[in-house]
Design a protein around this motif. Sequence first.
Motif, PDB file in Angstrom:
ATOM      1  N   GLY A 191       0.600  -1.459   0.148  1.00  0.00           N
ATOM      2  CA  GLY A 191      -0.085   0.103  -0.131  1.00  0.00           C
ATOM      3  C   GLY A 191       0.890   1.366   0.086  1.00  0.00           C
ATOM      4  N   ALA A 192       2.112   1.311  -0.401  1.00  0.00           N
ATOM      5  CA  ALA A 192       3.170   2.538  -0.473  1.00  0.00           C
ATOM      6  C   ALA A 192       3.921   2.397  -1.623  1.00  0.00           C
ATOM      7  CB  ALA A 192       3.731   2.741   0.782  1.00  0.00           C
ATOM      8  N   PRO A 193       4.299   3.539  -2.145  1.00  0.00           N
ATOM      9  CA  PRO A 193       5.180   3.777  -3.425  1.00  0.00           C
ATOM     10  C   PRO A 193       6.580   2.908  -3.192  1.00  0.00           C
ATOM     11  CG  PRO A 193       5.158   5.763  -2.244  1.00  0.00           C
ATOM     12  CD  PRO A 193       4.135   4.987  -1.604  1.00  0.00           C
ATOM     13  N   ALA A 194       6.953   2.446  -3.823  1.00  0.00           N
ATOM     14  CA  ALA A 194       8.258   1.830  -4.134  1.00  0.00           C
ATOM     15  C   ALA A 194       9.321   2.866  -3.792  1.00  0.00           C
ATOM     16  CB  ALA A 194       8.626   1.229  -5.377  1.00  0.00           C
ATOM     17  N   MET A 195      10.469   2.432  -3.187  1.00  0.00           N
ATOM     18  CA  MET A 195      11.666   3.438  -2.910  1.00  0.00           C
ATOM     19  C   MET A 195      12.130   3.766  -4.118  1.00  0.00           C
ATOM     20  SD  MET A 195      14.580   2.896   0.083  1.00  0.00           S
ATOM     21  CE  MET A 195      13.333   2.542   1.311  1.00  0.00           C
ATOM     22  N   PRO A 196      12.387   5.446  -4.637  1.00  0.00           N
ATOM     23  CA  PRO A 196      12.893   5.413  -5.741  1.00  0.00           C
ATOM     24  C   PRO A 196      14.242   5.096  -6.022  1.00  0.00           C
ATOM     25  CG  PRO A 196      12.545   7.407  -4.548  1.00  0.00           C
ATOM     26  CD  PRO A 196      11.742   6.178  -3.752  1.00  0.00           C
ATOM     27  N   ASP A 197      14.795   4.942  -7.367  1.00  0.00           N
ATOM     28  CA  ASP A 197      16.174   4.635  -7.664  1.00  0.00           C
ATOM     29  C   ASP A 197      16.367   5.946  -8.271  1.00  0.00           C
ATOM     30  OD1 ASP A 197      18.377   4.018  -9.125  1.00  0.00           O
ATOM     31  OD2 ASP A 197      17.727   2.179  -9.812  1.00  0.00           O
ATOM     32  N   GLN A 198      17.664   6.465  -7.690  1.00  0.00           N
ATOM     33  CA  GLN A 198      18.131   7.870  -8.014  1.00  0.00           C
ATOM     34  C   GLN A 198      18.487   7.845  -9.485  1.00  0.00           C
ATOM     35  OE1 GLN A 198      17.719  10.736  -5.830  1.00  0.00           O
ATOM     36  NE2 GLN A 198      16.407   8.957  -5.275  1.00  0.00           N
ATOM     37  N   ARG A 199      18.956   6.783 -10.146  1.00  0.00           N
ATOM     38  CA  ARG A 199      19.222   6.722 -11.590  1.00  0.00           C
ATOM     39  C   ARG A 199      18.171   7.052 -12.492  1.00  0.00           C
ATOM     40  NH1 ARG A 199      21.201   0.698 -12.511  1.00  0.00           N
ATOM     41  NH2 ARG A 199      19.048   0.427 -11.631  1.00  0.00           N
ATOM     42  N   VAL A 200      16.849   6.882 -11.992  1.00  0.00           N
ATOM     43  CA  VAL A 200      15.867   7.047 -12.970  1.00  0.00           C
ATOM     44  C   VAL A 200      14.903   8.197 -12.181  1.00  0.00           C
ATOM     45  CG1 VAL A 200      15.739   4.956 -13.887  1.00  0.00           C
ATOM     46  CG2 VAL A 200      14.405   5.118 -11.883  1.00  0.00           C
ATOM     47  N   ALA A 201      14.865   8.478 -11.132  1.00  0.00           N
ATOM     48  CA  ALA A 201      14.142   9.426 -10.570  1.00  0.00           C
ATOM     49  C   ALA A 201      14.805  10.352  -9.635  1.00  0.00           C
ATOM     50  CB  ALA A 201      13.132   8.781  -9.471  1.00  0.00           C
ATOM     51  N   PRO A 202      15.844  11.066 -10.365  1.00  0.00           N
ATOM     52  CA  PRO A 202      16.855  11.892  -9.353  1.00  0.00           C
ATOM     53  C   PRO A 202      16.165  12.833  -8.264  1.00  0.00           C
ATOM     54  CG  PRO A 202      17.069  12.423 -11.669  1.00  0.00           C
ATOM     55  CD  PRO A 202      16.186  10.936 -11.481  1.00  0.00           C
ATOM     56  N   GLY A 203      16.635  13.026  -7.201  1.00  0.00           N
ATOM     57  CA  GLY A 203      15.979  13.912  -6.209  1.00  0.00           C
ATOM     58  C   GLY A 203      14.771  13.389  -5.579  1.00  0.00           C
ATOM     59  N   ARG A 204      14.219  12.363  -6.128  1.00  0.00           N
ATOM     60  CA  ARG A 204      12.882  11.998  -5.434  1.00  0.00           C
ATOM     61  C   ARG A 204      13.425  11.050  -4.253  1.00  0.00           C
ATOM     62  NH1 ARG A 204       8.169  13.319  -7.910  1.00  0.00           N
ATOM     63  NH2 ARG A 204       6.989  11.557  -6.941  1.00  0.00           N
ATOM     64  N   THR A 205      12.744  11.101  -3.164  1.00  0.00           N
ATOM     65  CA  THR A 205      13.169  10.688  -1.867  1.00  0.00           C
ATOM     66  C   THR A 205      11.836  10.037  -1.306  1.00  0.00           C
ATOM     67  OG1 THR A 205      15.089  11.929  -1.542  1.00  0.00           O
ATOM     68  CG2 THR A 205      14.361  10.661   0.203  1.00  0.00           C
ATOM     69  N   LEU A 206      11.779   8.825  -0.642  1.00  0.00           N
ATOM     70  CA  LEU A 206      10.523   8.259  -0.067  1.00  0.00           C
ATOM     71  C   LEU A 206      11.102   8.847   1.269  1.00  0.00           C
ATOM     72  CD1 LEU A 206       8.590   5.819  -0.335  1.00  0.00           C
ATOM     73  CD2 LEU A 206      10.111   4.611   0.983  1.00  0.00           C
ATOM     74  N   SER A 207       9.756   9.496   1.676  1.00  0.00           N
ATOM     75  CA  SER A 207       9.696   9.903   3.064  1.00  0.00           C
ATOM     76  C   SER A 207       8.617   8.967   3.805  1.00  0.00           C
ATOM     77  CB  SER A 207       9.032  11.443   2.850  1.00  0.00           C
ATOM     78  OG  SER A 207       8.840  12.170   4.116  1.00  0.00           O
ATOM     79  N   LEU A 208       9.188   8.713   5.008  1.00  0.00           N
ATOM     80  CA  LEU A 208       8.877   7.779   5.824  1.00  0.00           C
ATOM     81  C   LEU A 208       7.943   8.389   7.052  1.00  0.00           C
ATOM     82  CD1 LEU A 208      11.509   5.238   5.676  1.00  0.00           C
ATOM     83  CD2 LEU A 208       9.314   4.608   4.922  1.00  0.00           C
ATOM     84  N   ARG A 209       6.550   8.483   6.828  1.00  0.00           N
ATOM     85  CA  ARG A 209       5.803   9.221   7.991  1.00  0.00           C
ATOM     86  C   ARG A 209       4.713   8.314   8.435  1.00  0.00           C
ATOM     87  NH1 ARG A 209       6.922  15.120   7.618  1.00  0.00           N
ATOM     88  NH2 ARG A 209       8.078  15.451   5.712  1.00  0.00           N
ATOM     89  N   THR A 210       3.935   8.618   9.676  1.00  0.00           N
ATOM     90  CA  THR A 210       2.655   8.055   9.984  1.00  0.00           C
ATOM     91  C   THR A 210       1.654   8.593   9.081  1.00  0.00           C
ATOM     92  OG1 THR A 210       2.608   9.538  11.701  1.00  0.00           O
ATOM     93  CG2 THR A 210       3.736   7.336  12.121  1.00  0.00           C
ATOM     94  N   ALA A 211       0.558   7.755   8.783  1.00  0.00           N
ATOM     95  CA  ALA A 211      -0.538   8.271   8.118  1.00  0.00           C
ATOM     96  C   ALA A 211      -1.158   9.743   8.612  1.00  0.00           C
ATOM     97  CB  ALA A 211      -1.700   7.180   8.176  1.00  0.00           C
ATOM     98  N   SER A 212      -1.202   9.990   9.767  1.00  0.00           N
ATOM     99  CA  SER A 212      -1.802  11.181  10.216  1.00  0.00           C
ATOM    100  C   SER A 212      -0.854  12.457  10.043  1.00  0.00           C
ATOM    101  CB  SER A 212      -2.458  11.306  11.741  1.00  0.00           C
ATOM    102  OG  SER A 212      -0.970  11.051  12.399  1.00  0.00           O
ATOM    103  N   VAL A 213       0.050  12.404   9.325  1.00  0.00           N
ATOM    104  CA  VAL A 213       1.000  13.496   9.101  1.00  0.00           C
ATOM    105  C   VAL A 213       1.341  13.370   7.610  1.00  0.00           C
ATOM    106  CG1 VAL A 213       1.823  14.275  11.208  1.00  0.00           C
ATOM    107  CG2 VAL A 213       2.996  12.412  10.150  1.00  0.00           C
ATOM    108  N   GLY A 214       0.593  12.650   6.777  1.00  0.00           N
ATOM    109  CA  GLY A 214       0.808  12.504   5.390  1.00  0.00           C
ATOM    110  C   GLY A 214       1.248  11.265   4.930  1.00  0.00           C
ATOM    111  N   ILE A 224       3.314   7.850   3.841  1.00  0.00           N
ATOM    112  CA  ILE A 224       4.577   7.550   3.170  1.00  0.00           C
ATOM    113  C   ILE A 224       4.334   8.103   1.827  1.00  0.00           C
ATOM    114  CG2 ILE A 224       6.112   5.626   2.144  1.00  0.00           C
ATOM    115  CD1 ILE A 224       5.216   3.823   4.567  1.00  0.00           C
ATOM    116  N   THR A 225       5.084   8.936   1.342  1.00  0.00           N
ATOM    117  CA  THR A 225       5.348   9.587   0.063  1.00  0.00           C
ATOM    118  C   THR A 225       6.271   9.723  -0.574  1.00  0.00           C
ATOM    119  OG1 THR A 225       5.557  11.899   1.227  1.00  0.00           O
ATOM    120  CG2 THR A 225       3.080  11.095   0.956  1.00  0.00           C
TER     121      THR A 225
END
Length: 538
Positions: free
Chosen positions: A493-516, A518-519
């Motif tokens: 139920g969450a996005p895959a952790m991005p590979d910087q070779r294909v998604a440079p600068g995009r980082t998986l942010s690990l948060r609880t549901a009430s504050v947004g 995992i994005t």
Amino acid sequence: MRTPSRLRILLAAVVATLATGLLPAASTHATDATNATDRAVEVHTRSGWVRGRHTPEGRQFLGIPYAEPPVGALRWREPRPVRPWPGVRAATDFGDRCVQTASWDPGYEDPTYTEDCLHLNVYAPDGSTRRPVMVWLHGGGLTAGAGADIVPDTFARATGTVVVTVNYRLGAMGFLAAAGLDRQASDGVSGNFGLQDQQLALRWVRADIARFGGDPDRVTVAGESAGGRSVCTQLASPTGRGLFRAGIIESGAYGDCAARTRQSAVASGAAFAARLGCTSEPVVECLRGKPARAILEAQGGFDWGPVAGGAFLPEQPAAAIAAGRSARVPVLNGANQDEGRLFAYGAYDGQGRPLTAEAYPKALVDAFGPEAGARALTAYPLSDYPSPTYAYAAAAGDQLMACPALRLDRRLARSGLPVHAYEFADRTSPPFASIREAGRTFDFGATHVNEVQYLFKHFGLVTPLDPEQRVLARRMVQYWGSFVRGSVPRADGAPAMPDQRVAPGRTLSLRTASVGGITLSPTIHRDHHCTLWDSAAS
């Protein structure tokens, strides 16, 4: 903060504060070994039989020696494989931790002077064989800690992996460089004993882990803080090639994984020897004659870490990675959103003297130098933070941990290596065991070390997580576990952790549901003012 030694200074401040008794340590150090059944299980290794035990999570074997004790003439020598033993060796208790001072952590209230410490621990689920393996290198600034710092039995069962945790030599015992020791080193460069211990443990895994149900061809080397820095160094070490197929670096890119130069390390070693009264030849024999207590008491104030220049580490890790001369393996790398709060607390509020608005500008200049300090004063205005300590913490954490992690991502990606980027950003996370009492008055947020308790039992303790945090913890275990098994890091139920070779600068942010929840965040570099810190580091 201009050099990695600043981390050591701030860590020392944390230790000094908490060791005074201002923050009572947790009173128990429980592991599943305590509650294990009496049913023993035996495995035959190359060196002899070991008898572990079954627990509710599977099998565990504690305190297995992987090297000859580095004592006497073997002190400050490259580690040697352990000699075979007769009979069946009990493997139901952790071995002694390596020489280190006392700390506030549960089970570490007294210093240890034991040099016979090169042991490892194996946690293996019941069932099938050829499971992927994770080898965990503990943190502690390369001067403290032990494999027993985490109990990963639940992680092993939940992910279907075998986990090995390792002791390695620390401080002066692990990283002393000296002209006399250079002459005894196989590559002519001393000071890498602790990292060479790690490689010998990886060789033990290569040779023996199949006997515990692990797959020696699917080994991931992982670590947090100094353990993550160790992974970064192992990536750059040609002598470690083929010992692991992937790496996990948690908050370990500080100082851009820099090693000491041979010249500076030998000069530091000479100063250390002089402190112990060993100024006349043969200096090395004089040092080997000193008791461990004297070595430990003399090591304060020195920068202990790996040394570049020999066959073990020919060049700086950052240079090797950028040039594509590091291990060609996938890497999972990240840091925590509020890394600096632990260190700022230790330097200021934890000492009973919170940073004031009047002292804030000078604190930035002292930490970062006149130019970067002045720029930081603009980037981190006091009006944006609850107190000057929090403002300083934000600057310190960004410069020390967040931005080096992102720079490492870019270097790995440019060299063509898969690198999956995360940021642990659960600001509701409970402070880890040693600082939990302080968390009632100081908001540590998602600070240094806080992610470890979401993956494992930290110091053998089960962290009291609320329902949302337990969901985040389960997903973090899934991300780490899928990576160890050889796939892109994923969670239900969450996005895959991005590979910087294909998604440079995009980082998986690990948060609880009430504050947004995992994005995927494209703004981590900007959020941590990394343009400032990248230019200061260049």
